[in-house]
Write a protein that holds these residues in place. Structure first.
Motif, PDB file in Angstrom:
ATOM      1  N   THR A 139      -0.495   9.126  -5.536  1.00 55.02           N
ATOM      2  CA  THR A 139       0.046   7.814  -5.794  1.00 55.02           C
ATOM      3  C   THR A 139      -0.288   6.831  -4.662  1.00 55.02           C
ATOM      4  O   THR A 139      -0.904   5.597  -4.723  1.00 55.02           O
ATOM      5  N   ARG A 140      -0.228   7.316  -3.155  1.00 55.02           N
ATOM      6  CA  ARG A 140      -0.501   6.591  -2.200  1.00 55.02           C
ATOM      7  C   ARG A 140      -2.170   6.117  -2.074  1.00 55.02           C
ATOM      8  O   ARG A 140      -2.356   4.965  -1.750  1.00 55.02           O
ATOM      9  N   LEU A 141      -2.563   7.128  -2.511  1.00 56.15           N
ATOM     10  CA  LEU A 141      -4.541   6.683  -2.536  1.00 56.15           C
ATOM     11  C   LEU A 141      -4.503   5.567  -3.478  1.00 56.15           C
ATOM     12  O   LEU A 141      -5.351   4.896  -3.062  1.00 56.15           O
ATOM     13  N   LEU A 142      -3.975   5.655  -4.932  1.00 54.16           N
ATOM     14  CA  LEU A 142      -4.153   4.576  -5.489  1.00 54.16           C
ATOM     15  C   LEU A 142      -3.889   3.150  -4.953  1.00 54.16           C
ATOM     16  O   LEU A 142      -4.560   2.110  -4.968  1.00 54.16           O
ATOM     17  N   ILE A 143      -2.648   3.429  -4.359  1.00 52.16           N
ATOM     18  CA  ILE A 143      -2.074   1.860  -3.623  1.00 52.16           C
ATOM     19  C   ILE A 143      -2.985   1.680  -2.444  1.00 52.16           C
ATOM     20  O   ILE A 143      -3.345   0.436  -2.304  1.00 52.16           O
ATOM     21  N   TYR A 168       4.612   0.237   2.217  1.00 55.38           N
ATOM     22  CA  TYR A 168       5.175  -0.319   0.862  1.00 55.38           C
ATOM     23  C   TYR A 168       5.752   0.792   0.117  1.00 55.38           C
ATOM     24  O   TYR A 168       6.917   0.442  -0.347  1.00 55.38           O
ATOM     25  N   MET A 169       5.396   1.954   0.077  1.00 54.49           N
ATOM     26  CA  MET A 169       6.185   3.176  -0.763  1.00 54.49           C
ATOM     27  C   MET A 169       7.488   3.467  -0.135  1.00 54.49           C
ATOM     28  O   MET A 169       8.550   3.277  -0.725  1.00 54.49           O
ATOM     29  N   MET A 170       7.664   3.240   1.339  1.00 55.21           N
ATOM     30  CA  MET A 170       8.955   3.763   1.867  1.00 55.21           C
ATOM     31  C   MET A 170       9.985   2.636   1.608  1.00 55.21           C
ATOM     32  O   MET A 170      10.973   3.008   1.544  1.00 55.21           O
ATOM     33  N   LEU A 171       9.459   1.198   1.711  1.00 58.67           N
ATOM     34  CA  LEU A 171      10.138   0.230   1.429  1.00 58.67           C
ATOM     35  C   LEU A 171      10.893   0.451   0.132  1.00 58.67           C
ATOM     36  O   LEU A 171      11.986   0.279  -0.029  1.00 58.67           O
ATOM     37  N   MET A 172       9.937   0.689  -0.996  1.00 57.32           N
ATOM     38  CA  MET A 172      10.550   0.883  -2.142  1.00 57.32           C
ATOM     39  C   MET A 172      11.398   2.065  -2.361  1.00 57.32           C
ATOM     40  O   MET A 172      12.438   2.077  -3.034  1.00 57.32           O
ATOM     41  N   LEU A 173      11.372   3.108  -1.665  1.00 57.31           N
ATOM     42  CA  LEU A 173      12.185   4.417  -2.018  1.00 57.31           C
ATOM     43  C   LEU A 173      13.439   4.528  -0.787  1.00 57.31           C
ATOM     44  O   LEU A 173      13.921   5.361  -1.297  1.00 57.31           O
ATOM     45  N   SER A 174      13.506   3.193  -0.119  1.00 55.64           N
ATOM     46  CA  SER A 174      14.757   3.502   0.998  1.00 55.64           C
ATOM     47  C   SER A 174      16.021   3.151   0.305  1.00 55.64           C
ATOM     48  O   SER A 174      16.936   3.372   1.092  1.00 55.64           O
ATOM     49  N   GLY A 175      16.052   2.673  -1.106  1.00 57.48           N
ATOM     50  CA  GLY A 175      17.446   2.189  -1.581  1.00 57.48           C
ATOM     51  C   GLY A 175      17.954   3.261  -2.388  1.00 57.48           C
ATOM     52  O   GLY A 175      18.373   4.387  -1.981  1.00 57.48           O
ATOM     53  N   CYS A 176      18.105   3.138  -3.899  1.00 55.32           N
ATOM     54  CA  CYS A 176      18.586   3.886  -4.711  1.00 55.32           C
ATOM     55  C   CYS A 176      18.331   5.315  -4.943  1.00 55.32           C
ATOM     56  O   CYS A 176      18.765   6.185  -5.096  1.00 55.32           O
ATOM     57  N   HIS A 177      16.704   5.401  -4.628  1.00 60.27           N
ATOM     58  CA  HIS A 177      15.970   6.648  -4.627  1.00 60.27           C
ATOM     59  C   HIS A 177      16.678   7.520  -3.693  1.00 60.27           C
ATOM     60  O   HIS A 177      17.064   8.820  -3.936  1.00 60.27           O
ATOM     61  N   CYS A 203       9.909  -7.825   2.148  1.00 67.33           N
ATOM     62  CA  CYS A 203       9.737  -7.063   3.605  1.00 67.33           C
ATOM     63  C   CYS A 203       8.191  -7.029   3.699  1.00 67.33           C
ATOM     64  O   CYS A 203       7.591  -7.265   4.875  1.00 67.33           O
ATOM     65  N   PHE A 204       7.585  -6.431   2.619  1.00 69.92           N
ATOM     66  CA  PHE A 204       5.973  -6.002   2.987  1.00 69.92           C
ATOM     67  C   PHE A 204       5.026  -7.080   2.868  1.00 69.92           C
ATOM     68  O   PHE A 204       4.182  -7.249   3.776  1.00 69.92           O
ATOM     69  N   LEU A 205       5.511  -8.523   2.369  1.00 70.45           N
ATOM     70  CA  LEU A 205       4.629  -9.459   2.280  1.00 70.45           C
ATOM     71  C   LEU A 205       4.689 -10.088   3.255  1.00 70.45           C
ATOM     72  O   LEU A 205       3.873 -10.780   3.856  1.00 70.45           O
ATOM     73  N   ARG A 206       5.967 -10.143   4.072  1.00 71.53           N
ATOM     74  CA  ARG A 206       6.103 -10.864   4.954  1.00 71.53           C
ATOM     75  C   ARG A 206       5.478 -10.086   6.306  1.00 71.53           C
ATOM     76  O   ARG A 206       4.748 -10.866   7.149  1.00 71.53           O
TER      77      ARG A 206
END
Length: 214
Positions: A139-143, A168-177, A203-206
C-alpha cells in the motif's frame, strides 16, 4: 478488435476452484485459530484431501499465508490504483484514498488480522515479514509513487516521497484504527472515519504544502 478471452479447460477450472477452496479454509483458520495453531495437516483434513495434494498447491505454511494475504488484498490494491489518478484534484484524491484505506483496515477481518500479526510476530518473525511485505508495504509503495509525481508537479513540497507516504498513512491510522486494535471501541462509525481522514489530511497538506516562491 478485442481478443476473445479463452475459456478455461476443465482441469484448469478444477485447479482454480481447488485453490480458492484452500485459501478460504486457510484464511478462516489463520483468523480463528492463529498462525501457530494453523497447520497444513489441519487444513488438509478440513478440505477432505491429503496433505500431499495441499503441498502441490502451496509448498509451505508461509507460502499459504502469503497467498491468503494476496487473495484478500488484490482487489483492494486495484481499487487504490484507480483512485490515485495524477490528473485529479490532489486534495480530493488524497481524501478518497484516506476513506478507502480506513474503511479497509477497520473492517472486522482486517482488525482480526492485525491483532493476529501483533500477537504472534514476536514468535514467528517470518509471519510478520510476510504480512509487512504484502499489506502495509505494498500500500505504501502505491502512495509513494503517487506522492512522488505530485512533488515533481509542484503540488507538494519536495522531500522523500516514501517518508511522505509513511507520514500520510500514520496520520490516517492514528485515530479509530488504533482504538479498534486496542479494544477501546468495537467498530468504527462512518463519522469517526470521516473525522480521522479530515484531521489527517489537514495535517499532511500543511506539512507538505509547496514552498513559497523565493
Amino acid at each position: 478488435m478485442t481478443e476473445p478471452v479463452p475459456l478455461l479447460s476443465r482441469r484448469e477450472a478444477r485447479r482454480r476452484d481447488r485453490r480458492k477452496a484452500i485459501l478460504e479454509v486457510a484464511s478462516r483458520s489463520f483468523l480463528e485459530n492463529g498462525y501457530a495453531a494453523t497447520t497444513m495437516s489441519g487444513i488438509a483434513a478440513t478440505l477432505g484431501g491429503s496433505k500431499g495434494t495441499l503441498w502441490r498447491y502451496f509448498p509451505s505454511k508461509e507460502a499459504l499465508f502469503a497467498a491468503c494475504l494476496d487473495d484478500a488484498t488484490t482487489a483492494y490494491r486495484e481499487g487504490l490504483a484507480e483512485i490515485l489518478d495524477p490528473r485529479g484534484d490532489l486534495a480530493q484524491t488524497l481524501r478518497r484514498l484516506g476513506l478507502k484505506l480506513l474503511e479497509k483496515v477497520t473492517a472486522p477481518d482486517s482488525v482480526a488480522l492485525y491483532r493476529l500479526v501483533i500477537s504472534e510476530a514476536g514468535r514467528f518473525p517470518e509471519m510478520g515479514a510476510i504480512f509487512y511485505e504484502h499489506v502495509p508495504r505494498n500500500t505504501r509503495l502505491l502512495i509513494t509513487r503517487f506522492l512522488e509525481r505530485a512533488m515533481e508537479s509542484g503540488l507538494l513540497r519536495r522531500g522523500d516521497p516514501d517518508t511522505a507516504a509513511r507520514t500520510y498513512m500514520m496520520l490516517m491510522l492514528s485515530g479509530c484504527h488504533q482504538l479498534l486494535l486496542l479494544g477501546q471501541i468495537t467498530r468504527a462509525t462512518p463519522h469517526q472515519i470521516e473525522a480521522d481522514v479530515t484531521f489527517g489530511l489537514d495535517c499532511f497538506l500543511r506539512a507538505y504544502a509547496p514552498d513559497a516562491p523565493g
